[in-house]
Design an enzyme around this catalytic site. Structure first.
Site, mmCIF file in Angstrom:
data_model
loop_
_atom_site.group_PDB
_atom_site.id
_atom_site.type_symbol
_atom_site.label_atom_id
_atom_site.label_comp_id
_atom_site.label_asym_id
_atom_site.label_seq_id
_atom_site.Cartn_x
_atom_site.Cartn_y
_atom_site.Cartn_z
ATOM 1 N N CYS A 137 0.835 -1.216 0.000
ATOM 2 C CA CYS A 137 0.000 0.000 0.000
ATOM 3 C C CYS A 137 0.868 1.263 0.000
ATOM 4 O O CYS A 137 2.034 1.236 0.410
ATOM 5 C CB CYS A 137 -0.873 0.038 1.238
ATOM 6 S SG CYS A 137 -2.187 -1.176 1.275
ATOM 7 N N GLU A 192 0.689 3.918 1.895
ATOM 8 C CA GLU A 192 1.094 4.389 3.230
ATOM 9 C C GLU A 192 2.332 3.641 3.714
ATOM 10 O O GLU A 192 3.258 4.221 4.285
ATOM 11 C CB GLU A 192 -0.038 4.152 4.242
ATOM 12 C CG GLU A 192 -1.329 4.864 3.925
ATOM 13 C CD GLU A 192 -2.274 4.050 3.032
ATOM 14 O OE1 GLU A 192 -1.793 3.356 2.113
ATOM 15 O OE2 GLU A 192 -3.487 4.131 3.254
#
Ligand code: THU
Length: 133
Positions: free
Chosen positions: A53, A55
């Site tokens: 991901c 993040e």
């Protein structure tokens, strides 16, 4: 750094997103306590579970650069690169953030640099697991 500036950087990071399978592009920008910004995008894989991901890409870049203190993260995402809704962090990313960030760390999910929602990490992952030894 203003939230709107961090969001704009996250929007820029979304352009590097590699998402040929879901076509859902995500960008993130995390501000360190030392004042630096690290960007991240989602990076998919033909073996889907190997996907990373946005993040986690951002925070792993920062940690691998020696950064261990963080103030806030901005996240944007949308199908085919169009931000039509908020993209809150998944559970795995919340747990990874909790490893390095305090409960008052700010998570900003944004539709634009002007339209966003702010949460604390505590709100998104209450009573989170940390190994205190
Ligand atoms: N994704 C992120 O980058 N961050 C999240 O917190 C949730 C999901 C990515 C993973 C995958 O490439 C795409 O969004 C669709 O799930």
């Amino acid at each position: 750094m203003k939230n709107s500036e961090l969001i704009d950087i996250a929007i820029g990071a979304m352009k590097s997103s590699y998402a040929p399978y879901s076509k859902y592009n995500v960008g993130a920008a995390i501000l360190t306590k030392s004042g630096k910004v690290y960007t991240g995008c989602n990076i998919e894989n033909a073996s889907y579970s190997a996907t990373n991901c946005a993040e986690r890409t951002a925070i792993f870049k920062a940690v691998s650069d020696g950064e261990k203190g963080f103030r806030k993260i901005a996240i944007v995402g949308g199908k085919n690169g169009e931000i039509t809704n908020y993209a809150p962090p998944c559970g795995i990313c919340r747990q990874v953030l909790a490893e390095f960030c305090d409960n008052d760390f700010i998570v900003i999910t944004a539709k634009s640099s002007e339209e966003y929602i702010e949460y604390t990490l505590e709100e998104l992952l209450p009573n989170n697991f940390k190994l205190k030894i």
